[in-house]
Design a protein around this motif. Structure first.
Motif, PDB file in Angstrom:
ATOM      1  N   PHE A 131       0.871   4.445  10.814  1.00 22.68           N
ATOM      2  CA  PHE A 131       1.284   3.096  10.412  1.00 22.68           C
ATOM      3  C   PHE A 131       1.870   2.284  11.555  1.00 22.68           C
ATOM      4  CE2 PHE A 131       1.993   6.245   7.121  1.00 22.68           C
ATOM      5  CZ  PHE A 131       1.035   5.840   6.213  1.00 22.68           C
ATOM      6  N   GLU A 180      -2.251   2.142  13.839  1.00 22.97           N
ATOM      7  CA  GLU A 180      -2.788   0.949  13.162  1.00 22.97           C
ATOM      8  C   GLU A 180      -2.539  -0.359  13.922  1.00 22.97           C
ATOM      9  OE1 GLU A 180      -1.870   1.189   8.951  1.00 22.97           O
ATOM     10  OE2 GLU A 180      -3.189   2.920   8.736  1.00 22.97           O
ATOM     11  N   MET A 204       4.882   7.601   4.396  1.00 26.83           N
ATOM     12  CA  MET A 204       3.714   7.789   3.517  1.00 26.83           C
ATOM     13  C   MET A 204       4.150   7.809   2.062  1.00 26.83           C
ATOM     14  SD  MET A 204       1.328  10.487   5.554  1.00 26.83           S
ATOM     15  CE  MET A 204      -0.218   9.999   4.797  1.00 26.83           C
ATOM     16  N   LEU A 211       1.544   6.916  -0.665  1.00 27.54           N
ATOM     17  CA  LEU A 211       0.445   7.777  -0.225  1.00 27.54           C
ATOM     18  C   LEU A 211       0.899   9.236  -0.275  1.00 27.54           C
ATOM     19  CD1 LEU A 211      -0.360   5.658   2.920  1.00 27.54           C
ATOM     20  CD2 LEU A 211      -1.621   5.624   0.774  1.00 27.54           C
ATOM     21  N   ARG A 220      -6.183   7.699   4.940  1.00 27.25           N
ATOM     22  CA  ARG A 220      -5.733   6.409   5.462  1.00 27.25           C
ATOM     23  C   ARG A 220      -6.687   5.918   6.562  1.00 27.25           C
ATOM     24  NH1 ARG A 220      -1.969   2.319   4.151  1.00 27.25           N
ATOM     25  NH2 ARG A 220      -1.688   1.133   6.069  1.00 27.25           N
TER      26      ARG A 220
END
Ligand code: GDP
Length: 316
Positions: A202, A206, A245, A250, A260
């Motif tokens: 994340f 990302e 998460m 998630l 993901r």
């Protein structure tokens, strides 16, 4: 002729461990490490790039094995002194580390780009592999918690990841241009593998994938994309990956990370501890020892990861 270039996407602590392994088994010219800069911030008047610094210190053999960040053999006179004066001491900057931030800030102010500064500092510290910021443009990760949006380092360091994360954003990313070297490498037709290091998806990977053009260029490179799970036995080795998460709804597992990343991945390396979850993973899975404690662990995991990529390429 076999393809040569290995492009590794990396955050700080986990990413730098695998990047070091890769740097020790590949010729220097063959490795391009793409560093997340979403964690960068301005503090005490200085430009700080935590992931670039962690990578730089790791690749130069100057990293602090106890913390995973900062320099080894560090002293803390500056921090002690600024704290005694009532200054900001929540973000720990050691005396030796401070020199890097001061020098980077001076050069950026004189008009050099972040990538130019990074390349020169890497050269001076004897690093052969190229370390390139994902972009020379400003991108800033922000976190939405119960109290609203907060800057990343406020969340990560000042509040030690305590706030519950509801959402993340990468300010500036839609206007950010990927660094030319990244696009040139991905378009060269000479990419052996794209490696997604065992970094936080994340906040480390990302932001890189969100730079316009990078995801498409990875897909268009023709190279196998192989990630190493940052989750071992359902837990992060360090940092808030598993907590994040869960907070984002998630599954905190190696399979959850693969889900993901979705169709970005061709191959995925998980730990023996997570072998039960293999069936839930779309990419081709390799099971290995993924906890990198020693230098040998780093090299071994780098070999396994490249081996998985080469096996995928040979099936194409
Ligand atoms: P940050 O930017 O400093 O947070 O660093 P990264 O995002 O690159 O690394 C954080 C991630 O690295 C966490 O999810 C950790 O679980 C993972 N990590 C740290 N050490 C290891 C390791 O030895 N093996 C694996 N597989 N993951 C690791």
């Amino acid at each position: 002729m076999s393809k040569r270039l290995v492009v590794a996407l990396s955050g700080g602590v986990g990413g730098a461990k695998l990047a070091l392994g890769l740097s020790r088994i590949l010729p220097a010219d063959d490795l391009l490490v793409v560093a997340n800069t979403g964690d960068d911030f301005e503090h005490l008047g200085l430009n700080i790039s935590p992931d670039i610094d962690t990578l730089t210190y790791a690749l130069a053999g100057l990293d602090n094995p106890a913390t995973g960040w900062g320099r080894r053999d560090e002293t803390w006179s500056f921090m002690d002194s600024i704290g005694a004066l009532g200054g900001e001491d929540w973000f720990r900057l050691g005396d030796r580390d401070l020199a890097l931030h001061v020098e980077r800030t001076r050069r950026l102010r004189s008009g050099q780009t972040l990538s130019e500064v990074t390349a020169d500092i890497c050269r001076r510290l004897g690093i052969g592999a190229r370390v390139v910021p994902m972009s020379d443009d400003r991108v800033r990760t922000r976190v939405r918690s119960e109290t609203g949006w907060i800057d990343f380092q406020d969340y990560f360091v000042r509040q030690q990841c305590r706030p519950v994360v509801h959402a993340l954003t990468f300010d500036g990313v839609t206007l950010a241009r990927p660094h030319d070297d990244i696009m040139a490498a991905l378009r060269s037709g000479d990419v052996r593998a794209v490696i997604v290091c065992p970094s936080n998806p994340f906040i480390s990977v990302e932001p890189i994938l969100a730079i316009p053009g990078i995801r498409e260029a990875i897909a268009g490179s023709g190279a196998p994309v192989v990630a190493v799970s940052p989750i071992i036995g359902g837990q992060a080795v360090k940092g808030p990956t598993a907590k994040m998460m869960r907070e984002l709804g998630l599954e905190a597992s190696a399979a959850g990370v693969a889900a993901r990343y979705g169709d970005l991945l061709d191959g995925y390396i998980i730990d023996h501890a997570d072998a039960d979850g293999v069936a839930a993973i779309g990419a081709r899975v390799t099971i290995a020892n993924t906890l990198m404690t020693s230098l040998e662990d780093r090299e071994m995991l780098a070999r396994v990861t490249l081996g998985a990529a080469d096996a995928l390429a040979s099936r194409r």
